[in-house]
Design an enzyme around this catalytic site. Structure first.
Site, mmCIF file in Angstrom:
data_model
loop_
_atom_site.group_PDB
_atom_site.id
_atom_site.type_symbol
_atom_site.label_atom_id
_atom_site.label_comp_id
_atom_site.label_asym_id
_atom_site.label_seq_id
_atom_site.Cartn_x
_atom_site.Cartn_y
_atom_site.Cartn_z
ATOM 1 N N LYS A 291 70.360 -28.509 -49.419
ATOM 2 C CA LYS A 291 71.002 -28.508 -48.205
ATOM 3 C C LYS A 291 70.902 -29.733 -47.420
ATOM 4 C CE LYS A 291 71.825 -24.984 -44.570
ATOM 5 N NZ LYS A 291 71.508 -23.867 -44.246
ATOM 6 N N GLU A 378 70.681 -5.742 -44.424
ATOM 7 C CA GLU A 378 70.816 -5.028 -43.044
ATOM 8 C C GLU A 378 70.557 -3.580 -43.425
ATOM 9 O OE1 GLU A 378 73.333 -8.758 -42.567
ATOM 10 O OE2 GLU A 378 73.315 -7.082 -44.046
ATOM 11 N N ARG A 406 77.072 -3.373 -40.612
ATOM 12 C CA ARG A 406 76.953 -3.181 -42.453
ATOM 13 C C ARG A 406 75.833 -2.252 -42.600
ATOM 14 N NH1 ARG A 406 76.687 -9.183 -44.899
ATOM 15 N NH2 ARG A 406 78.150 -8.049 -46.506
#
Length: 631
Positions: A291, A378, A406
């Site tokens: 990244k 979640e 969610r």
């Protein structure tokens, strides 16, 4: 072109190869030997345009080579390429005809922050939340099979997004239907394997080759005729691959696993993707990327450089003095969490991979045994809290409004039905700005207030946030405090942890004729309008239970009630007010101001609020119009 940049380019870079690769068709006309130089140009241009517009760029820097390779090998847009979340899709946007508009990213009427079907035919699926790409690509692969099409489907998913259960549900289903599709795991944290290097790259080429696949199928035909021989050979093959690569889990799920390979090694990427492109059945390629690749600060701090605001000019104009903003609402929550943890050893903090965003860093460091980051999961976060609450622990779930959607079934079934003591600290409520409708917390008041036993609170400033968090924490049952992104009006904060009386609003300004009932941070705008119109202004504070006695009093003494909320009007706090009046047979005109029955497009938060009529001018305009109509 250099591959390490010490600062963002302040002028548009010279990109001759990128000029020729203005779309994937142009990219595929380049010689393979030119692609590494193209990658350098693409990185430099990405840094330039994000410096101008702001936005996510760390993930995009890490997938430059992968993006080039995918569009070079696959016939996009006919072949379907689905990105997960979309933080890493800026290079994809640059290579698919949107390079000249990249400096409009996340601005009103500009490019969206994430892939969007209405924006480009190359954006095959709109995303924003994580872990959806495999399901979407599988749906496309099944559609292709039904239509007799040979087009390919590719899903690109990160190692973080792969922690969500939805991703594994899709992996399991794809194996069951033997879908012809490719999943590319972009692993930029080495969370699955560190086995990267020349040997693994070489093995990946061998294992992904047509020769190997043909030999494997031929051996299966021969050995399957001998009792038990094929099963022994299969297990031997899996054992051998498991010793060298980390794909046993995916092999067991029915995927042909290849990798891990270096995601910045273009020749290996191209060769492996070509080999895998025409293989039958579910194919899984594991690539390791870095990244922030190519920008030293982002490589050293991938979290801090996940995204940036636009760069200021080198010679900025003299700044206009501004009133100091208060602390961020998330910081007020983070401080409260630490303070309450000091006071009550039962408290635990839970987050679905939002430690920094929800300001749980200090809590995680001070109370590591009571801090639980469940990754992008979640649903698990909410049911985990429910299980803890069953046995005397006091969980606080720190979660964004849009992400709590969610876990709605778990919120109802696992927490509310059992009346468990779980506090939901709901961040990013309302319009969040440049990330657009996928990240806006537009619906939480509507989906929370219909749940029996739920305590729902809307603080108007930093102090009310702290007091309501304590109120919800001490409440016997499920409670929610929803608060916006950004800073408050700099209200003085009372450090006490006792909370406030449940279900009681407060009149902030006494007026006549019109009463403004503000639910949340629009109170500050309502107070300005109240001064202009000599209206009564009320900080309602509680959506559930609603302060019914106060509403009754306001209805008796005013000609018009105006409800104000940064939530969809349908089913929101204003609807709760009208429902009460109807139930009590109180005939009183009510004007509901809130978010419309449409998605508000990305822009600056102030622009979005003005568009929805929730700024001072919009509120005053709507009231004057209603009064002029004789209501």
């Amino acid at each position: 072109m250099p591959t390490t940049f010490h600062e963002f380019p302040r002028v548009r870079p010279d990109t001759p190869l990128l000029d020729r690769a203005e779309n994937p068709a142009g990219l595929r006309r380049l010689a393979e030997t030119e692609l590494e130089t193209l990658a350098d140009e693409l990185r430099q241009y990405l840094l330039y345009c994000v410096g101008v517009s702001g936005g996510h760029f760390g993930a995009g820097l890490g997938v430059v080579e992968l993006t080039i390779a995918l569009h070079y090998v696959f016939d996009t847009p006919d072949d379907r390429l689905v990105w997960d979340v979309g933080h890493q899709a800026y290079p994809h946007k640059i290579l698919t005809g949107r390079r000249e508009r990249m400096t409009t990213l996340r601005q009103k009427s500009g490019l969206a922050a994430f892939p969007r079907r209405s924006e480009s035919e190359y954006d095959t699926f709109g995303v924003g939340h994580s872990s959806t790409s495999i399901s979407a690509a599988l749906g496309m692969a099944i559609a292709a099979r039904m239509q007799g099409s040979k087009r390919k489907s590719v899903a690109v998913i990160g190692d973080g997004a792969l922690t969500a259960g939805m991703a594994f549900e899709a992996l399991n289903h794809a194996s069951d239907v033997k879908a012809n599709m490719l999943v590319v795991l972009n692993d930029n944290d080495m969370s699955i394997s560190k086995n990267v290097g020349g040997l693994s790259n070489y093995l990946a080429k061998i294992l992904s080759s047509r020769t190997y696949a043909n030999m494997r199928e031929g051996s299966k035909k021969v050995l399957s005729k001998l009792p038990g021989a094929w099963e022994i050979a299969r297990k031997t093959e899996e054992h051998a691959k498991g010793m060298l690569v980390s794909g046993t889990l995916f092999e067991e799920l029915g995927w042909n696993y290849i990798g891990p390979i270096d995601g910045h090694d273009l020749p290996t990427l191209l060769a492996t993707l070509r080999n895998m492109r025409d293989l039958e059945g579910p194919q899984f390629l594991h690539v390791i990327t870095k990244k922030g690749k190519g920008f030293a600060p982002a490589e050293a701090d991938p979290i801090g450089y996940h995204a940036i605001t636009k760069l200021e000019p080198l010679d900025p104009p003299a700044a206009t003095p501004q009133t100091p903003a208060g602390p961020k609402y998330s910081a007020v929550f983070g401080q409260w969490l630490c303070d309450m943890a000091e006071a009550d050893a039962r408290l635990v903090g839970i987050t679905p991979a939002m430690k920094e965003g929800s300001d749980l860093v200090a809590f995680s460091e001070r109370f590591p045994e009571r801090y639980f980051d469940v990754a992008i999961a979640e649903q698990h976060a909410v049911t985990l809290a429910a299980g803890m609450a069953c046995d005397g622990v006091k969980p606080v779930v720190a979660i964004y409004s849009t992400f709590l959607q969610r876990a709605y079934d778990q919120l109802i079934h696992d927490v509310a039905v059992q009346n468990l003591d779980v506090l939901f600290a709901i961040d990013r409520a309302g319009l969040v700005g440049e990330d657009g409708p996928t990240h806006a917390g537009s619906f939480d008041l509507s989906y929370l207030r219909c749940i029996p036993g739920m305590l729902v609170m809307t603080p108007s400033d930093e102090n009310e946030l702290r007091q309501m968090l304590s109120t919800g924490y001490h409440y016997q049952g499920p409670a929610a405090v929803r608060y916006p992104r950004g800073s408050g009006p700099n209200a003085a904060i009372d450090p006490q942890l006792e909370g406030i009386e449940i279900g009681k609003g407060v009149i902030r300004r006494a007026g006549s004729k019109v009463a403004l009932l503000a639910f949340g941070v629009q109170l500050s705008e309502a107070l300005k309008v109240g001064e202009t119109l000599d209206a009564t202004v009320v900080d309602m504070r509680f959506v559930k239970p609603l302060d019914e006695s106060l509403v009754r009093e306001l209805a008796a003494n005013h000609e018009l009630l105006v409800t104000i909320e940064e939530n969809t009007i349908m089913g929101g706090a204003g609807a709760a007010t009208s429902e009460f009046l109807a139930r009590e047979n109180i005939l009183k005109p009510v004007l509901h101001l809130g978010l419309p029955d449409s998605y508000t497009e990305h822009a600056k938060p102030a622009q979005m609020l003005a568009e929805c009529g929730l700024d001072e001018a919009g509120i005053e305009r709507a009231i004057r119009k209603r009064l002029a109509s004789g209501a």
